[in-house]
Write an enzyme that holds these catalytic residues in place. Structure first.
Site, PDB file in Angstrom:
ATOM      1  N   ALA A   1       1.620   9.528  15.510  1.00  0.00           N
ATOM      2  CA  ALA A   1       1.477  10.651  14.571  1.00  0.00           C
ATOM      3  C   ALA A   1       0.788  10.183  13.289  1.00  0.00           C
ATOM      4  O   ALA A   1      -0.082  10.876  12.746  1.00  0.00           O
ATOM      5  CB  ALA A   1       2.848  11.240  14.258  1.00  0.00           C
ATOM      6  N   SER A   2       1.133   8.986  12.813  1.00  0.00           N
ATOM      7  CA  SER A   2       0.520   8.481  11.568  1.00  0.00           C
ATOM      8  C   SER A   2      -0.980   8.268  11.761  1.00  0.00           C
ATOM      9  O   SER A   2      -1.780   8.569  10.875  1.00  0.00           O
ATOM     10  CB  SER A   2       1.200   7.182  11.099  1.00  0.00           C
ATOM     11  OG  SER A   2       0.837   6.076  11.911  1.00  0.00           O
ATOM     12  N   LYS A   3      -1.365   7.781  12.930  1.00  0.00           N
ATOM     13  CA  LYS A   3      -2.782   7.475  13.169  1.00  0.00           C
ATOM     14  C   LYS A   3      -3.605   8.750  13.389  1.00  0.00           C
ATOM     15  O   LYS A   3      -4.763   8.831  12.960  1.00  0.00           O
ATOM     16  CB  LYS A   3      -2.915   6.511  14.351  1.00  0.00           C
ATOM     17  CG  LYS A   3      -2.304   5.132  14.097  1.00  0.00           C
ATOM     18  CD  LYS A   3      -2.913   4.456  12.875  1.00  0.00           C
ATOM     19  CE  LYS A   3      -2.478   3.016  12.728  1.00  0.00           C
ATOM     20  NZ  LYS A   3      -3.073   2.356  11.549  1.00  0.00           N
TER      21      LYS A   3
ATOM     22  N   VAL B   1       0.812  -1.230   0.000  1.00  0.00           N
ATOM     23  CA  VAL B   1       0.000   0.000   0.000  1.00  0.00           C
ATOM     24  C   VAL B   1       0.843   1.277   0.000  1.00  0.00           C
ATOM     25  O   VAL B   1       0.326   2.350  -0.291  1.00  0.00           O
ATOM     26  CB  VAL B   1      -1.002   0.047   1.179  1.00  0.00           C
ATOM     27  CG1 VAL B   1      -2.019  -1.070   1.094  1.00  0.00           C
ATOM     28  CG2 VAL B   1      -0.284   0.041   2.529  1.00  0.00           C
TER      29      VAL B   1
ATOM     30  N   SER C   1      -6.404   4.374  15.165  1.00  0.00           N
ATOM     31  CA  SER C   1      -6.145   3.737  16.459  1.00  0.00           C
ATOM     32  C   SER C   1      -6.574   4.713  17.535  1.00  0.00           C
ATOM     33  O   SER C   1      -6.604   5.931  17.304  1.00  0.00           O
ATOM     34  CB  SER C   1      -4.655   3.450  16.622  1.00  0.00           C
ATOM     35  OG  SER C   1      -4.370   3.109  17.979  1.00  0.00           O
TER      36      SER C   1
ATOM     37  N   ASN D   1      -6.871  -0.777   5.746  1.00  0.00           N
ATOM     38  CA  ASN D   1      -6.606  -1.313   7.076  1.00  0.00           C
ATOM     39  C   ASN D   1      -5.151  -1.686   7.314  1.00  0.00           C
ATOM     40  O   ASN D   1      -4.711  -1.784   8.465  1.00  0.00           O
ATOM     41  CB  ASN D   1      -7.531  -2.531   7.271  1.00  0.00           C
ATOM     42  CG  ASN D   1      -7.137  -3.366   8.450  1.00  0.00           C
ATOM     43  OD1 ASN D   1      -7.342  -2.960   9.597  1.00  0.00           O
ATOM     44  ND2 ASN D   1      -6.538  -4.521   8.187  1.00  0.00           N
TER      45      ASN D   1
ATOM     46  N   TYR E   1       4.163   6.076  15.029  1.00  0.00           N
ATOM     47  CA  TYR E   1       2.890   5.370  14.886  1.00  0.00           C
ATOM     48  C   TYR E   1       1.728   6.276  15.294  1.00  0.00           C
ATOM     49  O   TYR E   1       0.740   6.419  14.564  1.00  0.00           O
ATOM     50  CB  TYR E   1       2.932   4.103  15.742  1.00  0.00           C
ATOM     51  CG  TYR E   1       1.693   3.249  15.656  1.00  0.00           C
ATOM     52  CD1 TYR E   1       1.520   2.357  14.600  1.00  0.00           C
ATOM     53  CD2 TYR E   1       0.698   3.320  16.627  1.00  0.00           C
ATOM     54  CE1 TYR E   1       0.391   1.561  14.520  1.00  0.00           C
ATOM     55  CE2 TYR E   1      -0.432   2.530  16.552  1.00  0.00           C
ATOM     56  CZ  TYR E   1      -0.589   1.642  15.497  1.00  0.00           C
ATOM     57  OH  TYR E   1      -1.702   0.856  15.421  1.00  0.00           O
TER      58      TYR E   1
HETATM   59  P1  NAD Z   1      -1.608  -7.499  11.683  1.00  0.00           P
HETATM   60  O1  NAD Z   1      -0.143  -7.289  11.724  1.00  0.00           O
HETATM   61  O2  NAD Z   1      -2.195  -8.722  12.284  1.00  0.00           O
HETATM   62  O3  NAD Z   1      -2.112  -7.362  10.180  1.00  0.00           O
HETATM   63  C1  NAD Z   1      -1.639  -6.354   9.330  1.00  0.00           C
HETATM   64  C2  NAD Z   1      -1.583  -6.896   7.905  1.00  0.00           C
HETATM   65  O4  NAD Z   1      -1.140  -5.832   7.067  1.00  0.00           O
HETATM   66  C3  NAD Z   1      -0.589  -8.048   7.719  1.00  0.00           C
HETATM   67  O5  NAD Z   1      -1.226  -9.118   7.044  1.00  0.00           O
HETATM   68  C4  NAD Z   1       0.524  -7.441   6.880  1.00  0.00           C
HETATM   69  O6  NAD Z   1       1.127  -8.364   5.975  1.00  0.00           O
HETATM   70  C5  NAD Z   1      -0.219  -6.346   6.126  1.00  0.00           C
HETATM   71  N1  NAD Z   1       0.682  -5.289   5.675  1.00  0.00           N
HETATM   72  C6  NAD Z   1       1.732  -4.736   6.329  1.00  0.00           C
HETATM   73  N2  NAD Z   1       2.332  -3.832   5.563  1.00  0.00           N
HETATM   74  C7  NAD Z   1       1.660  -3.800   4.389  1.00  0.00           C
HETATM   75  C8  NAD Z   1       1.817  -3.066   3.181  1.00  0.00           C
HETATM   76  N3  NAD Z   1       2.816  -2.183   3.021  1.00  0.00           N
HETATM   77  N4  NAD Z   1       0.946  -3.277   2.175  1.00  0.00           N
HETATM   78  C9  NAD Z   1      -0.056  -4.181   2.314  1.00  0.00           C
HETATM   79  N5  NAD Z   1      -0.242  -4.916   3.411  1.00  0.00           N
HETATM   80  C10 NAD Z   1       0.606  -4.727   4.451  1.00  0.00           C
HETATM   81  O7  NAD Z   1      -2.216  -6.197  12.398  1.00  0.00           O
HETATM   82  P2  NAD Z   1      -3.684  -5.795  12.906  1.00  0.00           P
HETATM   83  O8  NAD Z   1      -3.620  -5.681  14.373  1.00  0.00           O
HETATM   84  O9  NAD Z   1      -4.757  -6.583  12.272  1.00  0.00           O
HETATM   85  O10 NAD Z   1      -3.682  -4.297  12.356  1.00  0.00           O
HETATM   86  C11 NAD Z   1      -4.526  -3.818  11.352  1.00  0.00           C
HETATM   87  C12 NAD Z   1      -4.642  -2.326  11.539  1.00  0.00           C
HETATM   88  O11 NAD Z   1      -5.152  -2.040  12.840  1.00  0.00           O
HETATM   89  C13 NAD Z   1      -3.325  -1.565  11.433  1.00  0.00           C
HETATM   90  O12 NAD Z   1      -3.525  -0.371  10.716  1.00  0.00           O
HETATM   91  C14 NAD Z   1      -2.986  -1.276  12.880  1.00  0.00           C
HETATM   92  O13 NAD Z   1      -2.170  -0.142  13.020  1.00  0.00           O
HETATM   93  C15 NAD Z   1      -4.358  -1.063  13.468  1.00  0.00           C
HETATM   94  N6  NAD Z   1      -4.463  -1.192  14.909  1.00  0.00           N
HETATM   95  C16 NAD Z   1      -4.102  -2.330  15.546  1.00  0.00           C
HETATM   96  C17 NAD Z   1      -4.202  -2.397  16.934  1.00  0.00           C
HETATM   97  C18 NAD Z   1      -3.784  -3.631  17.684  1.00  0.00           C
HETATM   98  O14 NAD Z   1      -3.804  -3.598  18.907  1.00  0.00           O
HETATM   99  N7  NAD Z   1      -3.442  -4.722  17.040  1.00  0.00           N
HETATM  100  C19 NAD Z   1      -4.679  -1.317  17.663  1.00  0.00           C
HETATM  101  C20 NAD Z   1      -5.052  -0.164  16.980  1.00  0.00           C
HETATM  102  C21 NAD Z   1      -4.942  -0.123  15.606  1.00  0.00           C
END
Ligand code: NAD
Length: 269
Positions: free
Chosen positions: A175-177, A76, A159, A102, A173
């Site tokens: 700042a990005s969110k 992405v 987030s 996502n 992180y």
């Molecule tokens: P995860 O690591 O389980 O899944 C993330 C997926 O994104 C992975 O399959 C990875 O291969 C893919 N990915 C990474 N870089 C990529 C790229 N450049 N292009 C395409 N795909 C890519 O994480 P998750 O917890 O399911 O996170 C999903 C979203 O939720 C993220 O944006 C994360 O910041 C956000 N988030 C997660 C949490 C948490 O506690 N896990 C909390 C708040 C927000």
């Protein structure tokens, strides 16, 4: 057509791209969106994991002839790849109704303001923020062209740390969110008259490898849980359920908002 009447899915006939579909929130969302009748393009930088979610969907819902799910490899943070993903979707499915931006990373680096490294900062911004911008840009371009039910729903995963400061340093992180939330609000305003809704999903701390690797000691985990009124980490499927609501027409009057799915974290003092 009798099959269509029987389906009654909340996303029947819709076409949805989910990025980061190979794991966590994206994985559960792909299954849920497909269960509700959407055609799902499961996009991930890790093609094998995207293929695994497609296999899972085929096992779970073998008889649904109307829904198709495909795996797609995308980084992405590369605009040309995101553009091609949307072009592929239009070619294969004829339209795009739902874009779930996502994919995101949390670098396990010492990401405090003084120590954070420029490479980590840029990588985080390129995936978490620019990736969302590219996804919105090409989705909006496609959604404007939809012949039936013009418009669409864009969901950007932010987030809770985009709304408040995290107790554990993760400045790039955070700042990005925060920027994802700001970008989503402005796009919601500027594209509302085109029936394109844009919302951010603000997960709390989840029991996923991403966070469990980061909070890698019991002390760190417990410190985070002190702030969660519900008293446990969330499950990815609980985020998927919220994303499904934002993706569906049930949220037709909701745009420019942040849906906090955080166990009460942001309400606590
Ligand atoms: P995860 O690591 O389980 O899944 C993330 C997926 O994104 C992975 O399959 C990875 O291969 C893919 N990915 C990474 N870089 C990529 C790229 N450049 N292009 C395409 N795909 C890519 O994480 P998750 O917890 O399911 O996170 C999903 C979203 O939720 C993220 O944006 C994360 O910041 C956000 N988030 C997660 C949490 C948490 O506690 N896990 C909390 C708040 C927000």
């Amino acid at each position: 057509s009798s099959v269509i009447k029987d389906l009654k899915g909340r996303l029947d006939g819709k076409v949805a791209i989910i990025t980061g579909a190979g794991s966590g929130i994206g994985f559960e969302s792909a299954i849920l969106f497909a269960r509700e009748g959407a055609n799902v393009i499961a996009a991930d930088i890790n093609l094998q994991s995207a293929e695994a979610v497609v296999e899972r969907i085929k096992e779970k819902f073998p008889l649904n002839v109307l829904r198709r799910t495909v795996a797609y490899k995308v980084d992405v943070s590369k605009e040309d790849e995101v553009k091609k993903l949307v072009e592929f979707t239009l070619k294969e499915f004829g339209k795009l109704n739902i874009m779930f931006n996502n994919a995101g990373i949390m670098h396990p680096h010492d990401d405090n303001c003084i120590n954070t490294d420029e490479k980590v900062w840029d990588l985080t911004m390129n995936i978490n923020l620019k990736g969302v911008w590219y996804g919105c840009k090409w989705a909006i371009d496609a959604m404007r062209k939809n012949k039936d039910n013009k418009g669409g729903s864009i969901i950007n995963t932010a987030s809770f740390v985009g709304l408040m400061g995290a107790a554990t340093p993760q400045i790039a992180y955070t700042a990005s969110k925060g920027a994802v939330i700001a970008l989503s609000r402005e796009l919601a305003v500027t594209h509302a008259r085109e029936n394109i809704r844009v919302n951010s999903l603000c997960p709390g701390p989840l029991r996923t490898p991403l966070l469990m690797d980061f909070l890698n000691t019991d002390e760190k985990k417990n410190r985070r849980l002190v702030h969660v009124p519900i008293g446990r980490f969330g499950e990815p499927v609980e985020q998927a359920q919220a994303a499904l609501f934002l993706a569906s027409d049930e949220s037709s009057y909701i745009t420019g908002t942040e849906l906090k799915v955080d166990g009460g974290l942001t309400a606590a003092y």
